[in-house]
Design a protein around this motif. Structure first.
Motif, PDB file in Angstrom:
ATOM      1  N   PRO A 157       4.298   4.996  25.900  1.00 44.50           N
ATOM      2  CA  PRO A 157       3.043   4.842  26.640  1.00 44.50           C
ATOM      3  C   PRO A 157       2.096   5.993  26.339  1.00 44.50           C
ATOM      4  CG  PRO A 157       4.929   4.416  28.057  1.00 44.50           C
ATOM      5  CD  PRO A 157       5.470   4.979  26.777  1.00 44.50           C
ATOM      6  N   PRO A 158       0.787   5.766  26.454  1.00 42.75           N
ATOM      7  CA  PRO A 158      -0.188   6.817  26.145  1.00 42.75           C
ATOM      8  C   PRO A 158      -0.092   7.978  27.131  1.00 42.75           C
ATOM      9  CG  PRO A 158      -1.248   4.961  27.238  1.00 42.75           C
ATOM     10  CD  PRO A 158       0.156   4.524  26.918  1.00 42.75           C
ATOM     11  N   ASP A 159      -0.528   9.147  26.683  1.00 39.65           N
ATOM     12  CA  ASP A 159      -0.524  10.308  27.576  1.00 39.65           C
ATOM     13  C   ASP A 159      -1.882  10.504  28.235  1.00 39.65           C
ATOM     14  OD1 ASP A 159      -2.019  11.159  25.450  1.00 39.65           O
ATOM     15  OD2 ASP A 159      -0.786  12.915  24.999  1.00 39.65           O
ATOM     16  N   THR A 160      -2.808   9.565  28.005  1.00 45.00           N
ATOM     17  CA  THR A 160      -4.089   9.555  28.709  1.00 45.00           C
ATOM     18  C   THR A 160      -4.271   8.193  29.355  1.00 45.00           C
ATOM     19  OG1 THR A 160      -5.281   8.871  26.713  1.00 45.00           O
ATOM     20  CG2 THR A 160      -5.178  11.228  27.169  1.00 45.00           C
ATOM     21  N   CYS A 161      -4.902   8.156  30.488  1.00 43.08           N
ATOM     22  CA  CYS A 161      -5.103   6.909  31.227  1.00 43.08           C
ATOM     23  C   CYS A 161      -6.126   6.038  30.508  1.00 43.08           C
ATOM     24  CB  CYS A 161      -5.571   7.219  32.640  1.00 43.08           C
ATOM     25  SG  CYS A 161      -5.958   5.745  33.615  1.00 43.08           S
ATOM     26  N   PRO A 162      -5.812   4.757  30.247  1.00 43.49           N
ATOM     27  CA  PRO A 162      -6.784   3.875  29.598  1.00 43.49           C
ATOM     28  C   PRO A 162      -8.048   3.669  30.428  1.00 43.49           C
ATOM     29  CG  PRO A 162      -4.568   2.932  29.529  1.00 43.49           C
ATOM     30  CD  PRO A 162      -4.518   4.107  30.464  1.00 43.49           C
ATOM     31  N   VAL A 172      -2.066  11.855  31.784  1.00 40.92           N
ATOM     32  CA  VAL A 172      -1.009  11.357  32.661  1.00 40.92           C
ATOM     33  C   VAL A 172       0.335  11.809  32.100  1.00 40.92           C
ATOM     34  CG1 VAL A 172      -2.259   9.327  33.506  1.00 40.92           C
ATOM     35  CG2 VAL A 172      -0.942   9.162  31.403  1.00 40.92           C
ATOM     36  N   SER A 173       1.261  12.053  32.988  1.00 37.21           N
ATOM     37  CA  SER A 173       2.596  12.466  32.545  1.00 37.21           C
ATOM     38  C   SER A 173       3.669  11.512  33.044  1.00 37.21           C
ATOM     39  CB  SER A 173       2.908  13.890  33.052  1.00 37.21           C
ATOM     40  OG  SER A 173       2.810  13.955  34.461  1.00 37.21           O
ATOM     41  N   GLY A 174       3.300  10.580  33.893  1.00 33.45           N
ATOM     42  CA  GLY A 174       4.255   9.603  34.420  1.00 33.45           C
ATOM     43  C   GLY A 174       3.750   8.195  34.207  1.00 33.45           C
ATOM     44  N   SER A 175       4.179   7.296  35.069  1.00 34.30           N
ATOM     45  CA  SER A 175       3.815   5.890  34.918  1.00 34.30           C
ATOM     46  C   SER A 175       2.555   5.519  35.688  1.00 34.30           C
ATOM     47  CB  SER A 175       4.973   4.991  35.383  1.00 34.30           C
ATOM     48  OG  SER A 175       5.274   5.236  36.752  1.00 34.30           O
ATOM     49  N   ILE A 176       2.062   6.407  36.546  1.00 36.85           N
ATOM     50  CA  ILE A 176       0.863   6.128  37.332  1.00 36.85           C
ATOM     51  C   ILE A 176      -0.121   7.280  37.170  1.00 36.85           C
ATOM     52  CG2 ILE A 176      -0.052   5.772  39.665  1.00 36.85           C
ATOM     53  CD1 ILE A 176       2.544   4.474  40.439  1.00 36.85           C
ATOM     54  N   CYS A 177      -1.366   6.946  36.883  1.00 37.45           N
ATOM     55  CA  CYS A 177      -2.385   7.977  36.716  1.00 37.45           C
ATOM     56  C   CYS A 177      -2.614   8.678  38.052  1.00 37.45           C
ATOM     57  CB  CYS A 177      -3.693   7.352  36.219  1.00 37.45           C
ATOM     58  SG  CYS A 177      -5.064   8.539  36.125  1.00 37.45           S
ATOM     59  N   PRO A 178      -2.511  10.006  38.085  1.00 33.02           N
ATOM     60  CA  PRO A 178      -2.695  10.722  39.354  1.00 33.02           C
ATOM     61  C   PRO A 178      -4.147  10.740  39.819  1.00 33.02           C
ATOM     62  CG  PRO A 178      -2.444  12.274  37.559  1.00 33.02           C
ATOM     63  CD  PRO A 178      -2.180  10.918  36.980  1.00 33.02           C
ATOM     64  N   GLU A 179      -5.090  10.390  38.933  1.00 40.29           N
ATOM     65  CA  GLU A 179      -6.507  10.440  39.291  1.00 40.29           C
ATOM     66  C   GLU A 179      -7.017   9.109  39.829  1.00 40.29           C
ATOM     67  OE1 GLU A 179      -8.236  13.159  39.352  1.00 40.29           O
ATOM     68  OE2 GLU A 179      -6.658  14.399  38.489  1.00 40.29           O
ATOM     69  N   CYS A 180      -6.797   8.026  39.061  1.00 43.11           N
ATOM     70  CA  CYS A 180      -7.365   6.734  39.471  1.00 43.11           C
ATOM     71  C   CYS A 180      -6.320   5.758  39.997  1.00 43.11           C
ATOM     72  CB  CYS A 180      -8.129   6.090  38.320  1.00 43.11           C
ATOM     73  SG  CYS A 180      -7.090   5.484  36.957  1.00 43.11           S
ATOM     74  N   GLY A 181      -5.031   6.084  39.845  1.00 44.12           N
ATOM     75  CA  GLY A 181      -3.979   5.236  40.384  1.00 44.12           C
ATOM     76  C   GLY A 181      -3.558   4.089  39.501  1.00 44.12           C
ATOM     77  N   TYR A 182      -4.066   4.014  38.270  1.00 44.58           N
ATOM     78  CA  TYR A 182      -3.706   2.913  37.370  1.00 44.58           C
ATOM     79  C   TYR A 182      -2.251   3.048  36.931  1.00 44.58           C
ATOM     80  CZ  TYR A 182      -3.865  -0.178  33.277  1.00 44.58           C
ATOM     81  OH  TYR A 182      -3.621  -1.169  32.343  1.00 44.58           O
ATOM     82  N   GLN A 183      -1.523   1.940  36.996  1.00 47.66           N
ATOM     83  CA  GLN A 183      -0.128   1.939  36.542  1.00 47.66           C
ATOM     84  C   GLN A 183      -0.102   1.704  35.040  1.00 47.66           C
ATOM     85  OE1 GLN A 183       2.593  -0.427  38.790  1.00 47.66           O
ATOM     86  NE2 GLN A 183       4.208  -0.335  37.251  1.00 47.66           N
ATOM     87  N   ILE A 184       0.369   2.678  34.289  1.00 50.11           N
ATOM     88  CA  ILE A 184       0.364   2.599  32.836  1.00 50.11           C
ATOM     89  C   ILE A 184       1.374   1.541  32.382  1.00 50.11           C
ATOM     90  CG2 ILE A 184       0.569   3.900  30.687  1.00 50.11           C
ATOM     91  CD1 ILE A 184      -1.611   4.914  32.625  1.00 50.11           C
ATOM     92  N   PRO A 185       0.950   0.510  31.641  1.00 48.86           N
ATOM     93  CA  PRO A 185       1.890  -0.517  31.183  1.00 48.86           C
ATOM     94  C   PRO A 185       2.958   0.070  30.275  1.00 48.86           C
ATOM     95  CG  PRO A 185      -0.390  -1.252  30.941  1.00 48.86           C
ATOM     96  CD  PRO A 185      -0.440   0.205  31.252  1.00 48.86           C
TER      97      PRO A 185
END
Length: 233
Positions: free
Chosen positions: A79-84, A90-103
């Motif tokens: 998965p990307p290390d930046t939120c789409p 991002v370092s996990g599965s959910i962006c800490p800023e906007c809350g998007y769940q990284i596929p």
């Protein structure tokens, strides 16, 4: 991961609630809840509709197979290390800023852009915050975009070059009354062309429904108006 988990995963990746997915598929929220809890399973036609509307592979939903799986060994998808959506780290599965769940699967299908299309007549602090939080604008860029949006009635390119799930997430979290967001296919056109391009697919409903209550001061005003009217009789 079982079928019920994959249905929940693709729904969340698209930024949809159970009720919103139900509306897209013509079923109730309770039906979606039962799928995701494993109590029932959607029929073949419903799964096909889900895959079409969320732009996901039937092989992934039904079998958990990623695109290209079984066609020879290759590097595992990372998965990307930046939120789409907001473009932040991002370092996990959910962006800490906007809350998007990284596929956890590679982007599929065309790229899309999200455009603000309505005409605004006054500035909105909340709209500025949404540009910063969900679209990755800096505070200065957001202020300038909203000022131009109000003064010149100029459309805003909220985000471009994102997959369908990120586009849906952004559109769902913008103020629909202020921005009226539309999702258009992004084929690399100039920004001005994208701003007036036909919709790629319908925008999702707002993630947070608008508050239609009139509030305390609205009630007070209504009472005062009623008393004034009665004073004439």
């Amino acid at each position: 991961m079982e079928l019920k988990d994959r249905i929940a995963a693709v729904r969340k990746a698209a930024g949809l609630t159970q009720e919103q997915l139900g509306e897209l598929l013509g079923v109730t929220r309770q039906a979606v809840s039962k799928w995701e809890s494993g109590q029932t399973m959607p029929d073949a036609a419903t799964i096909a509709a889900l895959c079409e509307k969320l732009h996901v592979s039937a092989d992934y939903v039904l079998l958990g197979k990623e695109p290209g799986e079984g066609q020879g060994a290759g590097p595992a998808y990372e998965p990307p290390d930046t939120c789409p959506c907001c473009g932040r780290k991002v370092s996990g599965s959910i962006c800490p800023e906007c809350g998007y769940q990284i596929p956890n699967y590679p982007p599929r299908g065309p790229r899309y852009a999200v455009v603000a299309t309505t005409t605004a007549f006054s500035k909105s602090p909340e709209a500025v915050n949404q540009l910063v939080k969900y679209c990755g604008f800096s505070q200065e860029a957001a202020d300038a975009a909203i000022a131009r949006y109000v003064k010149d009635m100029a459309r805003i390119l909220l985000r471009r070059g994102v997959d369908d799930s990120a586009a849906r997430y952004i559109a769902a979290h913008m103020d629909h009354g202020f921005f009226a967001p539309e999702i258009v296919e992004d084929c690399g056109e100039e920004e001005e062309t994208l701003l007036y391009k036909d919709k790629g697919f319908p925008s999702p409903p707002p993630a947070t429904p608008p508050d239609n209550s009139i509030g305390f001061w609205g009630v007070v005003l209504a009472v005062i108006v009623a008393l004034l009217i009665l004073s004439f009789f």
